[in-house]
Enzyme design. Structure first.
Site, PDB file in Angstrom:
ATOM      1  N   LYS A 196     -14.258  13.939  10.478  1.00 38.80           N
ATOM      2  CA  LYS A 196     -13.912  14.648  10.596  1.00 38.80           C
ATOM      3  C   LYS A 196     -14.686  14.726  12.246  1.00 38.80           C
ATOM      4  O   LYS A 196     -15.523  14.692  12.052  1.00 38.80           O
ATOM      5  CB  LYS A 196     -13.842  16.190  10.213  1.00 38.80           C
ATOM      6  N   ARG A 236     -11.309  16.741  -0.383  1.00 39.40           N
ATOM      7  CA  ARG A 236     -10.496  15.180   0.261  1.00 39.40           C
ATOM      8  C   ARG A 236     -10.712  14.482   1.375  1.00 39.40           C
ATOM      9  O   ARG A 236     -11.689  15.033   1.906  1.00 39.40           O
ATOM     10  CB  ARG A 236      -9.086  16.523   1.042  1.00 39.40           C
TER      11      ARG A 236
HETATM   12  N1  HH2 Z   1      -7.799  17.676   6.745  1.00 35.44           N
HETATM   13  C1  HH2 Z   1      -6.340  15.889   7.482  1.00 35.44           C
HETATM   14  C2  HH2 Z   1      -4.871  16.891   6.694  1.00 35.44           C
HETATM   15  N2  HH2 Z   1      -4.496  17.283   6.215  1.00 35.44           N
HETATM   16  N3  HH2 Z   1      -5.000  19.324   4.164  1.00 35.44           N
HETATM   17  C3  HH2 Z   1      -5.944  20.172   3.700  1.00 35.44           C
HETATM   18  N4  HH2 Z   1      -6.042  20.673   2.275  1.00 35.44           N
HETATM   19  N5  HH2 Z   1      -7.323  20.104   4.526  1.00 35.44           N
HETATM   20  C4  HH2 Z   1      -7.705  19.461   4.841  1.00 35.44           C
HETATM   21  O1  HH2 Z   1      -8.811  19.070   5.258  1.00 35.44           O
HETATM   22  C5  HH2 Z   1      -6.687  18.139   5.594  1.00 35.44           C
HETATM   23  C6  HH2 Z   1      -5.434  18.219   4.952  1.00 35.44           C
HETATM   24  C7  HH2 Z   1      -6.567  15.637   8.543  1.00 35.44           C
HETATM   25  O2  HH2 Z   1      -6.892  14.584   8.284  1.00 35.44           O
HETATM   26  P1  HH2 Z   1      -6.448  13.487   8.110  1.00 35.44           P
HETATM   27  O3  HH2 Z   1      -4.886  13.189   7.286  1.00 35.44           O
HETATM   28  O4  HH2 Z   1      -7.192  12.518   7.908  1.00 35.44           O
HETATM   29  O5  HH2 Z   1      -5.557  12.964   9.479  1.00 35.44           O
HETATM   30  P2  HH2 Z   1      -4.358  12.859  10.457  1.00 35.44           P
HETATM   31  O6  HH2 Z   1      -3.952  14.271  10.075  1.00 35.44           O
HETATM   32  O7  HH2 Z   1      -4.921  12.784  11.515  1.00 35.44           O
HETATM   33  O8  HH2 Z   1      -3.529  12.587   9.320  1.00 35.44           O
END
Ligand code: HH2
Length: 273
Positions: A196, A236
């Site tokens: 992040k 995660r």
């Molecule tokens: N972070 C993201 C998405 N979903 N869900 C939970 N429970 N906790 C988190 O910290 C979280 C989440 C953001 O990360 P990512 O899916 O890699 O990126 P994007 O939202 O750009 O798809």
């Protein structure tokens, strides 16, 4: 929990797994690396992300969930009821809900539920996040929401402080610093720090720009280890193999003061349960 984004625009893996075959192969690779859950998402929630129509999100997510579900526990990362419903129908066992609003659906479906805290919406959440007391407000919200979900009939409820979701760098660090207080609330805690932006901002280059996404592994592992030591039940992550190695070390260090060398040898290619 291994992250699998079937999107063109996710901040870290966007565009890499839009093709369902590639997404499924990536999911299975993360299982081989030791992931217990694969979190399939069809809409980026990065700051400033544009919302995706429900039909498009369903079309991205459902075939991948259906292909992975016979092999591993799958969660669906969505805040849309119709997407959650379709994914559960396709075999997802957990609804991972960044809006913390889908508990009635999870209760009705009898699946697991992750309630994550977010201030605002992805489109605007990083513009000027403010709290009087970030730790009390976020943890209080989560414990309340988890209790509501349980009262509604959800059997398996997790809570997640939502690192980076309507939070400044100092909000994120305060939440991590006090994670043990959330663990003490009794609900199993999920934490996502992986790759992040706040990790990049803590480690700027000579020109002051944040470390890029592909240079945040060390900080991501530190975040995961910190969360595990504070008692988080799940992290995660994008980098499953590296995190599993860190998790084994954390687990073994916690086990005992009297280690048996033989018992500690990990079988080739396998991950010790
Ligand atoms: N972070 C993201 C998405 N979903 N869900 C939970 N429970 N906790 C988190 O910290 C979280 C989440 C953001 O990360 P990512 O899916 O890699 O990126 P994007 O939202 O750009 O798809």
């Amino acid at each position: 929990m291994g992250v699998l984004n079937v999107t063109p625009d996710s901040f870290s893996d966007g565009g890499r797994y839009l093709d369902p075959d590639q997404a499924v192969a990536r999911g299975l690779a993360m299982v081989a690396e030791g992931a217990d859950v694969i979190d399939v998402g069809g809409e980026s929630s990065r700051p400033g992300a544009t919302p995706v129509a429900p039909a498009e999100e369903r079309a991205r997510v459902v075939p991948v969930v259906a292909a992975l579900a016979p092999h591993v526990r799958v969660s669906v990362d969505t805040s849309k009821p119709s997407v959650a419903e379709a994914a559960v129908h396709a075999g997802a066992g957990i609804v991972n809900d960044i809006s913390a609003s889908l508990w009635p659906l999870a209760a009705e479906a009898g699946c697991g539920y992750v309630a994550m805290h977010m201030q605002g919406t992805p489109a605007t959440m990083q513009q000027d996040p403010r709290y009087d007391d970030v730790v009390a407000e976020v943890f209080g919200f989560l414990v309340g929401r988890a209790a509501t979900a349980r009262r509604a009939g959800a059997g398996e409820v997790w809570v997640d402080p939502g690192i980076g979701f309507g939070k400044t760098l100092s909000h994120n660090l305060s939440l991590l610093h006090h994670l043990g207080d959330l663990v003490a609330g009794g609900w199993p805690v999920v934490v996502g720090t992986s790759r992040k932006g706040f990790i990049g901002r803590l480690d700027p280059g000579p020109d002051g720009s944040p470390a890029p996404v592909d240079a945040r592994l060390a900080g991501s592992l530190a975040g995961a280890v910190w969360a595990m030591l504070a008692g988080a039940a799940m992290v995660r992550v994008h980098d499953v193999a590296a995190t599993v190695q860190a998790a084994v070390l954390v687990g073994d260090t916690r086990l005992s003061n009297d280690w048996d060398e033989e018992a500690l040898v990990v079988p080739t290619g396998g991950v010790r349960p």
